[in-house]
Design a protein around this motif. Sequence first.
Motif, mmCIF file in Angstrom:
data_model
loop_
_atom_site.group_PDB
_atom_site.id
_atom_site.type_symbol
_atom_site.label_atom_id
_atom_site.label_comp_id
_atom_site.label_asym_id
_atom_site.label_seq_id
_atom_site.Cartn_x
_atom_site.Cartn_y
_atom_site.Cartn_z
ATOM 1 N N PRO A 222 19.479 -23.211 -0.563
ATOM 2 C CA PRO A 222 19.204 -22.734 -1.919
ATOM 3 C C PRO A 222 17.737 -22.382 -2.149
ATOM 4 O O PRO A 222 17.412 -21.668 -3.090
ATOM 5 N N ARG A 239 13.130 -20.795 -5.059
ATOM 6 C CA ARG A 239 14.532 -20.394 -5.084
ATOM 7 C C ARG A 239 14.737 -19.166 -4.202
ATOM 8 O O ARG A 239 13.938 -18.231 -4.226
ATOM 9 N N PRO A 248 19.886 -23.152 -8.196
ATOM 10 C CA PRO A 248 19.062 -24.346 -8.427
ATOM 11 C C PRO A 248 18.427 -24.321 -9.818
ATOM 12 O O PRO A 248 18.165 -23.236 -10.370
ATOM 13 N N THR A 555 20.198 -28.311 -5.637
ATOM 14 C CA THR A 555 20.606 -27.383 -6.689
ATOM 15 C C THR A 555 20.759 -28.091 -8.028
ATOM 16 O O THR A 555 20.770 -27.447 -9.076
#
Length: 561
Positions: A222, A239, A248, A555
Amino acid sequence: MRLSRWAVLVAPVVAGALVLGACSGGAQGGGNAQVRQMGGMEVNAQPVEKLKDGGNVNLPFSQWPAQWNYSQVDGASVDLFLVGHAIFAEPFLNQPDGTVKPNPNFLTSAELISTSPEVAEFKINPKAKWSDGSPVTWKDFQANWQAENGKNGAYEPASTAGWEDVDSVERGADDQDVIVRFGKPYSEWKGIIGFLYPASHYSTPDQFNKDWSGQIPVTAGPFRVKQLDPTGKVLVLERDPNWWGPKPKLDTITFRVVTGTAQPQSFASGAIDAVDIGPDVATFQTLQQDQTADIRKALAPNWRVLNFNAKEGTPLSDVRVRIAVMKGIDRAALGKAVIGAIVPDVRPLDNRIYVEGQQGYQDNGAVGNYDPAEAGKELDAAGWTLPAGGKVRQKDGKPLTISLMFPAGTAVSANEGQILQDQLGKIGIQVTFNTVDVNAWQTQYVQAGNFEMQNMTWEGTPFPISSSQGMYTYDPNHTGQNYGRIPDTEGIGDLFKKAYAEFDDAARLKIGNQIDQALWKEGFSLPLYQRPDAWGVKKTLANFGAFGFGAVDYTTVGWMK
């Protein structure tokens, strides 16, 4: 200091072997204090709807990971394990109850489709891809097998367990269908994959050993790498907009090296947002007084150990001396002195395969019970005698001196060292200290076998047998995590093979204890006490802290609204 033990993956596992206490706080009867006082996970669990969208969290490294391949012999550290959940492909997820489940972001299914011969099938999520845009395929699994099966000595894996029993990794119905055929039974088959690495940077020994040294060429999580600064020892993740899973909550995660003794001050100043307290009483007491801190605890498979080195020509090459050292240490007193403030009724850990709170745990440690008189007899039998009026035993005119190596700035190791020095001094063993640079501790000392004794923490996994093979088996051509090069005279390697061939969970648990009993006879190492999984975390930080047998899901980590 801590290292992760893992055989086949980041965290090898024994299927269905773990059971945790269900309580979370509050005293209840029976068992170790950790079972009574700590639940399966304590992280300020919050639904993501209650979290702010965006922001940064600052987390500490105890040392800079020079090797970012977790499967490589120099890479298996707790610091890298913490980062790996954010940026690496992770086909299986460790759960708080000690089980694992397929990670739907990477696997749509994982099944054992045959036991005789053993064949496993992994179906990859078709959305899964590497940060360079290429899809995750069966070829990545094949490259991981070839790198970690031990057949090519130019690769340097931390462990070969699991993969060494695989005959082939093949394409199934399509590129996202992986067929793994075992040449030998391997009952912990779910443990062959921890962090999956891409074939593009894993297909040759140079790629495996060097492509991840000082750099992270590809990610698949993520988050992705925004900044990697080895000089300032700072890693910033952001991210990944191409991530196909749940978005996330955080914009960035910043990891920076902060020595253990400096972490409470850094926490107070706001430079970091969480501190891994572990067994550090001073840090525990400091954070208890910090109004911004929330102390979070969980039962976990983490434990302190005193490792021995059996290098030829040194005192500890003699199993009688190793047994004597074990019998000369009052582990109950040591544990109480070191972590009694955190776990009031801490007691010695008497098993190297299973920890308390885990199905299969039993006390096998009679061989190492505190008995100074018996320790003296063992040393006498080994030729180390105490001269009249002397305090240090001698043999052939040489004093019985053993060095204890530990990294600078680790209060727990230093405190344990003082106690070990005092206790072993009473049976005629002189303990000296070798304090080394924390950043050189793992690669130049532990991995290189450059020590006589060293105390550290093993960070356990849900796969207690396969995650232990690299630690306890002996191969002079591949030391793995048997850092002290302790030989196998008790059939330990054969017992591991027997365990892998046993698909019955109860029978496999018994074999695990047979392995531990053989390790006691070998004088392999001395388990000290189960380490509390305790964190000090900013009160408004959610879904982060003491994960116990589980693992962080980045996340869901974020700041409360």
